[in-house]
Design an enzyme around this catalytic site. Structure first.
Site, mmCIF file in Angstrom:
data_model
loop_
_atom_site.group_PDB
_atom_site.id
_atom_site.type_symbol
_atom_site.label_atom_id
_atom_site.label_comp_id
_atom_site.label_asym_id
_atom_site.label_seq_id
_atom_site.Cartn_x
_atom_site.Cartn_y
_atom_site.Cartn_z
ATOM 1 N N ARG A 116 0.828 -1.213 0.000
ATOM 2 C CA ARG A 116 0.000 0.000 0.000
ATOM 3 C C ARG A 116 0.857 1.256 0.000
ATOM 4 N NH1 ARG A 116 -5.511 1.624 0.876
ATOM 5 N NH2 ARG A 116 -6.201 -0.535 0.978
ATOM 6 N N GLU A 163 -9.696 6.081 7.318
ATOM 7 C CA GLU A 163 -8.258 6.317 7.210
ATOM 8 C C GLU A 163 -7.868 7.584 6.456
ATOM 9 O OE1 GLU A 163 -6.056 2.130 6.922
ATOM 10 O OE2 GLU A 163 -7.831 2.239 5.642
#
Length: 791
Positions: free
Chosen positions: A329, A732
């Site tokens: 990621r 997030e």
């Protein structure tokens, strides 16, 4: 089939509530309980008879062989019921969530200071702790590898390095009119959840085990406890009503605590509670990965990037844990909101003799973004341009310049208009001029301002996790019981899913009962993580509710001799023309007709496809966007600073609950600000964490929140993908808005000397680091000025 209308539903009965729950700023379901102290966490559950308390003994060494482990005196100590170590585990001594390598107890080798060696169960925590001190342990101490630099020098990795590329970065760099190189370092971050790690294991009949766990992943706890005890999954039930914060720290880390409690409970046949104190929690559990990012960029005279390479190296710690996906990621987000025509990204996953780092809000994305934002700042300073202008010129496009380094086309880009709207609403241009004027007149106090964007991909990058289940019951009084695989850690997931179910039945929200997550009701669930909790669980609950709604509509339609499509659910009742029946009466009638009022719902995210070998495909369902403007003031004599003002504009699509979403935006930003400014993890030369309590580890306090804090939801936001209400994830992405604070500090440091190069500042930007950066910048300016003065 991932369809919202189940095959058994034959008619599209409609739900048209007069005052729909979706989209309303409804308070968190536990808000009153939170502030009055009546919300029940694991430690608040009434303690069963004969409960034992557990204590875990930790290694004092970062790297050593255990040559002797004599626990006889521990077992003989007053009040002790059991002592367990690696040799006492009947099944598998490992809680690795994706790869092996995370032993429950060290078995002959310790690989970080704080690793669990053995556990004691006694009548009280003081008794267990005192007994543990009687252990006779001998070590053969080995040299530890503690830092990224040391691991890179030794080529010490937990997993193979990965490379992602598109285009020819080397050729583009060679041909670019301008070229710069740089490095940025960023530290880790402790989760510092208000409720520490805790589990209570209660043995049942046969070999059954009930585990009450503060976990984001009840299914993983269930499976790992079963594997550790060498029993089937069906013999273990994990239940989680709520957590006092998680932030990723209870995704994989909670399994160790649950396994130790369950092992002791199985051994003694008595309930066992294991609650870590803060110091042990911080020593034993993983943190956000710290990173070292080297970059090499080529760009034209306008600041547009033509070619770029990144070399990412992260400190993973002693085992893989979730580092594969976290580092992937980071690679995925090394572009942030910018088009990189020719790019190569190399990622190294470093093995060190420190705690195995783990999931943390953003899951590698924030670290990847920090790299490209440093590049944008460096380009702007080199060309003496406003950093925002350089960022704008590199934004992804709509019809072209819209392919990511992993070959996914960005189809939902709103960052140009969102950033433009924020620049206008925050009066960025005028304030930038004001900051420049202030700095020109102020030799010792400097101000800085920065606007940074966020583009964050939403989905688990491990395909199998993108699924969810739910269970909905309707009782004959018209009340509804809701259960799903998501967990509540304060983020508001439960109230959002309840709002969706209430709307499906056109009922008041108080008619929907929120219940604890349990593996006994919804099996094989994914963790509540990756910002996908609402996308997955609300959709699964909606599927279940629509199944029941169609059944009720079919029964009443037959009674009224109308087509099922004519039935409308509205204002707590069913309607067809002039006819009306309260929902409770309709539910009772449906039961009388022997039609089921319970349904399971299932949802799997569509469109996802990604090749982990070639690093090509579509790992994300969609992107969430946002931007923030931060302004700071720095005392250049001490390095101390204050955040004067923050403006945020964030895209949540069509919000399921604006009150919850605003809270997530504000909280995420402040947590990100802590990571980049005050939260410093420090290990000594022997690998022992020395910042393991609030006395030495500083999270943001009330006084650190900007006094002028302006947060808004992007009103034109709408998810082009088919999510519930066209909403977007919000857990997030807001954390990365705090990168604007870091770059505002860099802007203030830049103002300390007239040099055509970016300020050298790493994260966390503590006052000490800021002061060192100021001193270094002024010294460099003075050194460059000396030859000119001599001439």
């Amino acid at each position: 089939m991932n369809v919202l209308t189940p095959p058994e539903r034959t008619a599209p009965a409609r739900s048209e509530p007069l005052s729909g729950a979706i989209g309303r700023p409804v308070a968190h379901d536990s808000a009153v309980k939170h502030v009055t102290g009546t919300a029940r966490y694991v430690d608040d559950v009434a303690e069963p008879r004969d409960l034992l308390h557990a204590f875990v003994a930790l290694s004092p060494h970062a790297h050593a062989r255990v040559t002797a482990l004599d626990l006889a005196a521990v077992a003989a100590a007053p009040g002790v019921a059991a002592v367990v170590a690696a040799r006492d585990i009947p099944g598998v001594n490992d809680v690795g969530p994706a790869f092996p390598g995370d032993p429950i107890f060290a078995d002959g080798l310790v690989e970080y200071a704080g690793q669990s060696l053995f556990a004691v169960a006694a009548g009280s925590i003081p008794a267990a702790r005192a007994a543990a001190a009687l252990a006779r342990i001998e070590f053969d101490v080995l040299a530890p590898v503690l830092t990224i630099d040391a691991a890179m020098e030794r080529q010490s990795f937990v997993l193979p390095s990965q490379t992602m590329r598109r285009g020819d970065a080397a050729a583009a760099l060679a041909a670019a009119p301008h070229r710069l190189r740089g490095r940025i370092l960023m530290g880790g971050q402790d989760h510092f959840y208000l409720e520490g790690q805790i589990a209570m294991a209660i043995p049942g009949e046969d070999r059954d085990m009930l585990v009450l766990s503060s976990t984001q992943h009840p299914t993983e706890v269930q499976h790992l406890v079963a594997r550790m005890l060498a029993i089937p999954d069906h013999a273990v039930v994990c239940e989680t009503r709520r957590m006092g914060g998680g932030f990723g720290g209870k995704e994989s880390q909670a399994s160790l605590i649950a396994c130790i409690a369950a092992l002791l409970a199985a051994r003694t046949r008595r309930p066992v509670k294991l609650r870590l104190d803060r110091d042990d929690d911080m020593k034993l559990t993983g943190k956000r990965h710290d990173f070292r990012i080297d970059w090499d960029v080529g760009f034209d005279g306008a600041g547009r990037i033509e070619g770029i390479t990144f070399e990412l190296a992260s400190r993973c710690g002693m085992s893989p844990d979730l580092s594969a996906a976290i580092n992937d990621r980071a690679m995925f987000h090394s572009d942030n909101a910018y088009y990189l025509p020719n790019v190569t990204i190399v990622s190294h996953r470093c093995k060190t003799h420190t705690v195995s780092n783990t999931a943390f809000r953003g899951f590698g994305g924030p670290q990847g973004m920090m790299g490209i934002e440093a590049v944008m700042d460096a380009i702007a300073r080199h060309l003496r341009l406003d950093p925002l202008e350089v960022r704008r010129r590199n934004f992804y496009g709509r019809r072209d310049r819209n392919v990511t380094p992993y070959h996914m086309t960005v189809e939902d880009n709103v960052i140009p208009e969102l950033a433009a709207e924020l620049a206008r609403s925050s009066d960025y241009a005028a304030r930038r001029r004001q900051v420049a004027a202030f700095n020109a007149a102020s030799p010792w106090i400097k101000r800085g301002i920065a606007l940074t964007p966020v583009k964050f991909g939403i989905s688990f990058t491990l395909l199998r996790m993108n699924q969810a289940g739910a269970l909905v019951h309707v009782y004959t009084d018209g009340s509804v019981h809701l259960n799903h695989g998501g967990t509540e850690m304060g983020q508001g997931l439960f109230i959002k899913v309840a709002q969706v179910v209430a709307d499906e039945f056109a009922l008041p929200l108080d008619r929907v009962k929120i219940t604890a997550t349990t593996t006994a009701k919804v099996p094989n669930t994914s963790p509540t993580a990756a910002s996908s909790g609402s996308d997955l669980n609300a959709r699964a609950a909606q599927v279940a509710a629509r199944t029941i709604r169609a059944r009720i509509a079919g029964v009443i339609a037959a009674d009224w001799n109308v087509p099922p499509a004519a039935i409308v659910f509205r204002d707590g009742a069913l309607h067809a023309g002039d006819r009306r029946m309260p929902f409770a009466a309709a539910a009772k009638r449906t039961h009388e007709q022997r039609v089921q009022l319970s349904a399971a719902g299932y949802y799997a995210t569509p469109k996802l496809k990604y090749d982990t070998v070639t690093h090509r495909g579509r790992p994300f369902f969609y992107f969430a966007y946002g931007a923030a403007v931060s302004e700071v003031e720095v005392d250049t004599l001490t390095g101390e600073y204050a955040v004067r003002r923050v403006d945020i504009l964030h895209d949540v699509g069509r919000s399921l609950n604006p009150a919850i979403d605003l809270g997530q935006i504000e909280g995420g930003f402040v947590q990100g600000m802590g990571w980049l400014t005050s939260e410093e993890l420090w290990w000594d030369a022997n690998g022992r964490l020395r910042t393991h309590a609030p006395s030495t580890y500083k999270i943001p306090a009330v006084g650190d929140v900007p006094a002028d804090f302006r947060v808004a939801i992007f009103r034109r936001g709408r998810n082009r993908e088919d999510t519930v209400n066209r909403s977007k994830a919000v857990g997030e992405p807001p954390l990365m808005l705090a990168i604007s604070v870091f770059h505002a500090l860099r802007d203030a440091v830049f103002a300390c000397a007239d040099l055509p190069e970016a300020a050298e500042l790493d994260a966390p930007a503590t006052p000490e680091r800021v002061l060192h950066a100021i001193v270094a910048r002024r010294a460099r300016a003075a050194a460059l000025a000396e030859p000119l003065a001599a001439d």
